[in-house]
Design a protein around this motif. Structure first.
Motif, PDB file in Angstrom:
ATOM      1  N   VAL A   1       0.933  -1.216  -0.022  1.00 38.84           N
ATOM      2  CA  VAL A   1      -0.119   0.044  -0.050  1.00 38.84           C
ATOM      3  C   VAL A   1       0.942   1.322   0.037  1.00 38.84           C
ATOM      4  CG1 VAL A   1      -1.780   1.293   1.201  1.00 38.84           C
ATOM      5  CG2 VAL A   1      -1.623  -1.176   1.292  1.00 38.84           C
ATOM      6  N   ARG A   2       0.412   2.393  -0.849  1.00 38.36           N
ATOM      7  CA  ARG A   2       1.535   3.644  -0.839  1.00 38.36           C
ATOM      8  C   ARG A   2       0.369   4.601  -0.334  1.00 38.36           C
ATOM      9  NH1 ARG A   2       5.831   4.654  -3.313  1.00 38.36           N
ATOM     10  NH2 ARG A   2       5.579   3.037  -4.619  1.00 38.36           N
ATOM     11  N   TYR A   3       1.046   5.547   0.694  1.00 36.26           N
ATOM     12  CA  TYR A   3       0.386   6.704   1.069  1.00 36.26           C
ATOM     13  C   TYR A   3       1.385   7.723   0.740  1.00 36.26           C
ATOM     14  CZ  TYR A   3      -3.370   4.874   4.322  1.00 36.26           C
ATOM     15  OH  TYR A   3      -4.333   4.079   4.832  1.00 36.26           O
TER      16      TYR A   3
ATOM     17  N   GLY B   1       6.126  15.169  -4.684  1.00 38.74           N
ATOM     18  CA  GLY B   1       7.257  15.726  -5.260  1.00 38.74           C
ATOM     19  C   GLY B   1       8.294  14.987  -5.171  1.00 38.74           C
ATOM     20  N   ALA B   2       8.491  13.832  -4.364  1.00 33.57           N
ATOM     21  CA  ALA B   2       9.480  13.119  -4.156  1.00 33.57           C
ATOM     22  C   ALA B   2       9.399  11.685  -4.631  1.00 33.57           C
ATOM     23  CB  ALA B   2      10.038  13.020  -2.742  1.00 33.57           C
ATOM     24  N   GLY B   3      10.444  11.206  -5.382  1.00 30.87           N
ATOM     25  CA  GLY B   3      10.347   9.791  -6.066  1.00 30.87           C
ATOM     26  C   GLY B   3       9.305   9.901  -7.161  1.00 30.87           C
ATOM     27  N   GLY B   4       8.911   8.707  -7.939  1.00 25.04           N
ATOM     28  CA  GLY B   4       8.089   8.484  -8.786  1.00 25.04           C
ATOM     29  C   GLY B   4       6.461   8.560  -8.242  1.00 25.04           C
ATOM     30  N   ALA B   5       6.312   8.031  -7.338  1.00 28.80           N
ATOM     31  CA  ALA B   5       4.849   8.115  -6.775  1.00 28.80           C
ATOM     32  C   ALA B   5       4.544   9.602  -6.246  1.00 28.80           C
ATOM     33  CB  ALA B   5       4.617   7.314  -5.713  1.00 28.80           C
TER      34      ALA B   5
ATOM     35  N   PRO C   1       0.123  14.739  -6.173  1.00 28.65           N
ATOM     36  CA  PRO C   1      -0.575  13.675  -5.264  1.00 28.65           C
ATOM     37  C   PRO C   1      -0.459  14.317  -3.791  1.00 28.65           C
ATOM     38  CG  PRO C   1       1.117  12.649  -6.320  1.00 28.65           C
ATOM     39  CD  PRO C   1       1.432  14.032  -6.696  1.00 28.65           C
ATOM     40  N   ILE C   2      -1.807  14.076  -2.912  1.00 28.76           N
ATOM     41  CA  ILE C   2      -1.628  14.554  -1.856  1.00 28.76           C
ATOM     42  C   ILE C   2      -2.244  13.600  -0.697  1.00 28.76           C
ATOM     43  CG2 ILE C   2      -2.464  17.034  -2.536  1.00 28.76           C
ATOM     44  CD1 ILE C   2      -5.297  16.667  -1.938  1.00 28.76           C
TER      45      ILE C   2
END
Length: 142
Positions: A22-24, A68-72, A82-83
């Motif tokens: 899971v990614r947050y 703003g950091a990394g691909g995700a 993304p927020i």
């Protein structure tokens, strides 16, 4: 599309023999790592200060990125970043919800609501420091 792990084939779209995490998206990586490790007992497998972390708890893999950091964390083609927050969540089954809530409140954990009772059991929504949700669920007695 059948994503049943018992029907794996070489032509399947997904790698079903691997656990997917899971990614947050979070506002503050370091605060999120502290919350998940100290409050919920996750292990920090990788922690790139202020940018990314890979955490684990049992078979659950949790990947956290700062916008703003990394691909995700990169902006979409229209510029939208993304927020954190929203309503998607990880769910943990607990045996005694009231006890779990009391324990987490003693650790200064923040909840979005009070315990609610539904057909399948009772639940409450715990927030991480960026407002991402963790559902604590106690199934109804059979």
């Amino acid at each position: 599309m059948d994503i049943n792990a018992n029907n794996m084939s070489d032509t399947h779209l997904f790698k079903l023999n691997q656990f997917v995490g899971v990614r947050y998206i979070v506002r503050d990586i370091d605060a999120a790592v502290a919350f998940y490790t100290q409050t919920l007992g996750f292990h920090a497998d990788l922690h790139v200060k202020s940018a990314f972390a890979a955490l684990s708890l049992g078979n659950l893999k949790l990947y956290i990125n700062k916008p703003g950091a990394g691909g995700a964390g990169q902006a979409m083609p229209d510029g939208t970043l993304p927020i954190p927050g929203g309503w998607n969540r990880i769910q943990f089954i607990v045996e005694d919800l009231e006890r779990a809530v009391k324990d987490l409140k003693s650790k200064k954990a923040k909840f979005r609501n009070e315990i609610v009772v539904g057909i399948g059991g009772k639940q409450i929504l715990l927030e991480d420091p960026s407002g991402n949700l963790i559902e604590l669920f106690q199934p109804a007695e059979q």
